[in-house]
Design a protein around this motif. Sequence first.
Motif, PDB file in Angstrom:
ATOM      1  N   PRO A  85     -49.468  -4.746  51.678  1.00 15.50           N
ATOM      2  CA  PRO A  85     -49.267  -6.129  51.219  1.00 15.50           C
ATOM      3  C   PRO A  85     -50.363  -6.539  50.229  1.00 15.50           C
ATOM      4  O   PRO A  85     -51.437  -5.945  50.165  1.00 15.50           O
ATOM      5  CB  PRO A  85     -49.350  -6.937  52.508  1.00 15.50           C
ATOM      6  CG  PRO A  85     -50.152  -6.111  53.445  1.00 15.50           C
ATOM      7  CD  PRO A  85     -49.862  -4.670  53.098  1.00 15.50           C
ATOM      8  N   VAL A  86     -50.038  -7.586  49.474  1.00 12.92           N
ATOM      9  CA  VAL A  86     -51.012  -8.081  48.491  1.00 12.92           C
ATOM     10  C   VAL A  86     -52.211  -8.689  49.211  1.00 12.92           C
ATOM     11  O   VAL A  86     -52.082  -9.223  50.327  1.00 12.92           O
ATOM     12  CB  VAL A  86     -50.383  -9.124  47.538  1.00 12.92           C
ATOM     13  CG1 VAL A  86     -49.275  -8.503  46.728  1.00 12.92           C
ATOM     14  CG2 VAL A  86     -49.897 -10.332  48.305  1.00 12.92           C
ATOM     15  N   SER A  87     -53.363  -8.568  48.556  1.00 13.85           N
ATOM     16  CA  SER A  87     -54.581  -9.177  49.107  1.00 13.85           C
ATOM     17  C   SER A  87     -55.526  -9.536  47.963  1.00 13.85           C
ATOM     18  O   SER A  87     -55.433  -8.991  46.865  1.00 13.85           O
ATOM     19  CB  SER A  87     -55.274  -8.204  50.083  1.00 13.85           C
ATOM     20  OG  SER A  87     -55.688  -7.018  49.411  1.00 13.85           O
ATOM     21  N   ASP A  88     -56.426 -10.481  48.271  1.00 15.67           N
ATOM     22  CA  ASP A  88     -57.462 -10.908  47.309  1.00 15.67           C
ATOM     23  C   ASP A  88     -56.844 -11.337  45.967  1.00 15.67           C
ATOM     24  O   ASP A  88     -57.115 -10.765  44.914  1.00 15.67           O
ATOM     25  CB  ASP A  88     -58.476  -9.785  47.081  1.00 15.67           C
ATOM     26  CG  ASP A  88     -59.220  -9.400  48.347  1.00 15.67           C
ATOM     27  OD1 ASP A  88     -59.477 -10.292  49.186  1.00 15.67           O
ATOM     28  OD2 ASP A  88     -59.534  -8.209  48.496  1.00 15.67           O
ATOM     29  N   VAL A  89     -56.022 -12.379  46.029  1.00 20.74           N
ATOM     30  CA  VAL A  89     -55.412 -12.922  44.806  1.00 20.74           C
ATOM     31  C   VAL A  89     -56.405 -13.848  44.109  1.00 20.74           C
ATOM     32  O   VAL A  89     -57.065 -14.679  44.755  1.00 20.74           O
ATOM     33  CB  VAL A  89     -54.113 -13.682  45.150  1.00 20.74           C
ATOM     34  CG1 VAL A  89     -53.490 -14.257  43.885  1.00 20.74           C
ATOM     35  CG2 VAL A  89     -53.135 -12.761  45.867  1.00 20.74           C
ATOM     36  N   SER A  90     -56.517 -13.735  42.799  1.00 18.79           N
ATOM     37  CA  SER A  90     -57.453 -14.574  42.021  1.00 18.79           C
ATOM     38  C   SER A  90     -56.810 -14.986  40.702  1.00 18.79           C
ATOM     39  O   SER A  90     -55.909 -14.309  40.198  1.00 18.79           O
ATOM     40  CB  SER A  90     -58.763 -13.826  41.748  1.00 18.79           C
ATOM     41  OG  SER A  90     -58.527 -12.672  40.964  1.00 18.79           O
TER      42      SER A  90
ATOM     43  N   SER B 286     -54.282 -11.982  39.430  1.00 19.92           N
ATOM     44  CA  SER B 286     -54.552 -10.585  39.800  1.00 19.92           C
ATOM     45  C   SER B 286     -54.613 -10.433  41.319  1.00 19.92           C
ATOM     46  O   SER B 286     -54.954 -11.380  42.049  1.00 19.92           O
ATOM     47  CB  SER B 286     -55.894 -10.116  39.205  1.00 19.92           C
ATOM     48  OG  SER B 286     -55.907 -10.261  37.801  1.00 19.92           O
ATOM     49  N   VAL B 287     -54.298  -9.194  41.760  1.00 14.06           N
ATOM     50  CA  VAL B 287     -54.451  -8.837  43.178  1.00 14.06           C
ATOM     51  C   VAL B 287     -55.297  -7.571  43.245  1.00 14.06           C
ATOM     52  O   VAL B 287     -55.313  -6.760  42.318  1.00 14.06           O
ATOM     53  CB  VAL B 287     -53.092  -8.611  43.865  1.00 14.06           C
ATOM     54  CG1 VAL B 287     -52.252  -9.878  43.808  1.00 14.06           C
ATOM     55  CG2 VAL B 287     -52.358  -7.427  43.254  1.00 14.06           C
ATOM     56  N   VAL B 288     -55.989  -7.399  44.373  1.00 14.82           N
ATOM     57  CA  VAL B 288     -56.824  -6.202  44.530  1.00 14.82           C
ATOM     58  C   VAL B 288     -56.015  -5.059  45.129  1.00 14.82           C
ATOM     59  O   VAL B 288     -56.080  -3.912  44.668  1.00 14.82           O
ATOM     60  CB  VAL B 288     -58.058  -6.511  45.404  1.00 14.82           C
ATOM     61  CG1 VAL B 288     -58.852  -5.233  45.708  1.00 14.82           C
ATOM     62  CG2 VAL B 288     -58.940  -7.533  44.710  1.00 14.82           C
ATOM     63  N   ASN B 289     -55.241  -5.359  46.164  1.00 11.53           N
ATOM     64  CA  ASN B 289     -54.436  -4.334  46.832  1.00 11.53           C
ATOM     65  C   ASN B 289     -52.997  -4.817  46.945  1.00 11.53           C
ATOM     66  O   ASN B 289     -52.740  -5.966  47.302  1.00 11.53           O
ATOM     67  CB  ASN B 289     -54.971  -4.033  48.235  1.00 11.53           C
ATOM     68  CG  ASN B 289     -56.335  -3.356  48.201  1.00 11.53           C
ATOM     69  OD1 ASN B 289     -56.506  -2.354  47.512  1.00 11.53           O
ATOM     70  ND2 ASN B 289     -57.297  -3.912  48.929  1.00 11.53           N
ATOM     71  N   ALA B 290     -52.055  -3.902  46.661  1.00 13.74           N
ATOM     72  CA  ALA B 290     -50.625  -4.179  46.822  1.00 13.74           C
ATOM     73  C   ALA B 290     -49.852  -2.947  46.362  1.00 13.74           C
ATOM     74  O   ALA B 290     -50.341  -2.148  45.563  1.00 13.74           O
ATOM     75  CB  ALA B 290     -50.208  -5.407  46.035  1.00 13.74           C
ATOM     76  N   THR B 291     -48.633  -2.829  46.876  1.00 10.51           N
ATOM     77  CA  THR B 291     -47.739  -1.767  46.418  1.00 10.51           C
ATOM     78  C   THR B 291     -46.384  -2.370  46.101  1.00 10.51           C
ATOM     79  O   THR B 291     -46.044  -3.469  46.567  1.00 10.51           O
ATOM     80  CB  THR B 291     -47.567  -0.688  47.501  1.00 10.51           C
ATOM     81  OG1 THR B 291     -47.102  -1.299  48.711  1.00 10.51           O
ATOM     82  CG2 THR B 291     -48.888   0.039  47.762  1.00 10.51           C
ATOM     83  N   GLY B 292     -45.604  -1.631  45.305  1.00 10.47           N
ATOM     84  CA  GLY B 292     -44.271  -2.076  44.969  1.00 10.47           C
ATOM     85  C   GLY B 292     -44.284  -3.174  43.912  1.00 10.47           C
ATOM     86  O   GLY B 292     -45.302  -3.479  43.276  1.00 10.47           O
ATOM     87  N   ASN B 293     -43.129  -3.768  43.728  1.00 12.36           N
ATOM     88  CA  ASN B 293     -43.004  -4.872  42.781  1.00 12.36           C
ATOM     89  C   ASN B 293     -43.656  -6.128  43.362  1.00 12.36           C
ATOM     90  O   ASN B 293     -43.479  -6.436  44.546  1.00 12.36           O
ATOM     91  CB  ASN B 293     -41.540  -5.151  42.477  1.00 12.36           C
ATOM     92  CG  ASN B 293     -40.908  -4.047  41.670  1.00 12.36           C
ATOM     93  OD1 ASN B 293     -41.587  -3.379  40.888  1.00 12.36           O
ATOM     94  ND2 ASN B 293     -39.611  -3.830  41.871  1.00 12.36           N
TER      95      ASN B 293
ATOM     96  N   ASP C 146     -46.727 -12.090  45.735  1.00 14.59           N
ATOM     97  CA  ASP C 146     -45.951 -11.713  46.939  1.00 14.59           C
ATOM     98  C   ASP C 146     -45.205 -10.418  46.652  1.00 14.59           C
ATOM     99  O   ASP C 146     -44.511 -10.300  45.626  1.00 14.59           O
ATOM    100  CB  ASP C 146     -44.981 -12.830  47.283  1.00 14.59           C
ATOM    101  CG  ASP C 146     -44.197 -12.548  48.573  1.00 14.59           C
ATOM    102  OD1 ASP C 146     -44.579 -11.615  49.316  1.00 14.59           O
ATOM    103  OD2 ASP C 146     -43.226 -13.282  48.831  1.00 14.59           O
ATOM    104  N   ASN C 147     -45.359  -9.444  47.548  1.00 15.71           N
ATOM    105  CA  ASN C 147     -44.591  -8.186  47.429  1.00 15.71           C
ATOM    106  C   ASN C 147     -43.713  -7.955  48.655  1.00 15.71           C
ATOM    107  O   ASN C 147     -43.387  -6.812  49.006  1.00 15.71           O
ATOM    108  CB  ASN C 147     -45.516  -6.999  47.202  1.00 15.71           C
ATOM    109  CG  ASN C 147     -46.436  -6.718  48.384  1.00 15.71           C
ATOM    110  OD1 ASN C 147     -46.568  -7.565  49.286  1.00 15.71           O
ATOM    111  ND2 ASN C 147     -47.050  -5.536  48.404  1.00 15.71           N
ATOM    112  N   GLY C 148     -43.315  -9.070  49.293  1.00 18.48           N
ATOM    113  CA  GLY C 148     -42.414  -8.984  50.428  1.00 18.48           C
ATOM    114  C   GLY C 148     -43.073  -9.297  51.745  1.00 18.48           C
ATOM    115  O   GLY C 148     -42.376  -9.505  52.761  1.00 18.48           O
ATOM    116  N   TYR C 149     -44.368  -9.341  51.788  1.00 14.06           N
ATOM    117  CA  TYR C 149     -45.056  -9.653  53.035  1.00 14.06           C
ATOM    118  C   TYR C 149     -45.412 -11.141  53.125  1.00 14.06           C
ATOM    119  O   TYR C 149     -46.023 -11.566  54.106  1.00 14.06           O
ATOM    120  CB  TYR C 149     -46.347  -8.831  53.149  1.00 14.06           C
ATOM    121  CG  TYR C 149     -46.104  -7.364  53.390  1.00 14.06           C
ATOM    122  CD1 TYR C 149     -45.947  -6.879  54.682  1.00 14.06           C
ATOM    123  CD2 TYR C 149     -46.037  -6.487  52.315  1.00 14.06           C
ATOM    124  CE1 TYR C 149     -45.727  -5.527  54.894  1.00 14.06           C
ATOM    125  CE2 TYR C 149     -45.821  -5.139  52.527  1.00 14.06           C
ATOM    126  CZ  TYR C 149     -45.667  -4.658  53.814  1.00 14.06           C
ATOM    127  OH  TYR C 149     -45.431  -3.313  54.049  1.00 14.06           O
TER     128      TYR C 149
END
Length: 303
Positions: free
Chosen positions: A20-25, A46-53, A97-100
């Motif tokens: 899931p996405v994290s650390d949004v700025s 920007s996000v630090v960690n995430a996968t997918g669209n 948001d990537n679904g989580y």
Amino acid sequence: MLPWLLLLICALSCVPTGIPVSDVSLETRPTGGWVMEGNKLVLICSVVNATGNITYLWYRGALGSNLETKIQHSLSAEFEITEVKRRDAEQYYCAADNGYGPVLSELVSITVRVPVSLPVLTFGDSGIQAMLGDLVELHCEALRGSPPIFYQFYHENVILGNSSAPSGGGASFNLSLTAENSGNYYCEANNGQGAQHSEVVTINIPGRQSDDPLRSPPRPVLQESSYLNSPGPEQIQSVYENVNVVRGDEIYSLVYHIQQELEPAAAQHVKTHGASEVSRVFSEIYSKPRKEDITDMDYENTI
């Protein structure tokens, strides 16, 4: 199929896979949250960690008015305001948001800097009709421009003084006028986004008159004559005499004698016939008698 197996299959297919996405700025370009009116503002989410669209959303104001939504397979996305207006000075944030579930950034304040307009220079209540010795107020004001605004006052390209307007508006400089203060004046306004000069104002400072013009009428100016042999201006004067002489049956009453300039023909006559003859002619003109019946007159007051 057993119910527990159906639940297991649903659980595996319904839960999103990945990170899931994290650390949004939210960042801005130009950096620092300061932008000039009319320039472009870029909001970078920007996000630090995430996968997918990842679905990115941008919001204006604390209440969250949605500006733009983008879906990208990347850890950042940009939204542009191509020409910033003064009303764009606000707080902004973004979400990813990537679904989580969406994750929000912190609020970022944007300040829109407005360059100063051409300032206007005025000379207090007296305007450009100020007199020698007057204390005048030079006022410089730019009608547009983000504060603080720094003002400088010039006379013939030499700085007279400076002043500032921390909250915007205009500023003033007091000047006691001397004879050397005639000339060209202008002022300059600057708020760090470029200086602007006012138009040049020219003033001429006359001397202060001590006499009342109503009580002291202008003295007559004696004009020099262009005739030959005419007396100078200092010789032209008026002589007033009151004569009451009785001689026989002739009475000489009020006589006015004003020395006249000679025209060229008369001047030539003087040269030719002599001054004595001319004197006799004038004597005859101004002493011509007027006859009256003086039989019943009292001579005591006339002699």
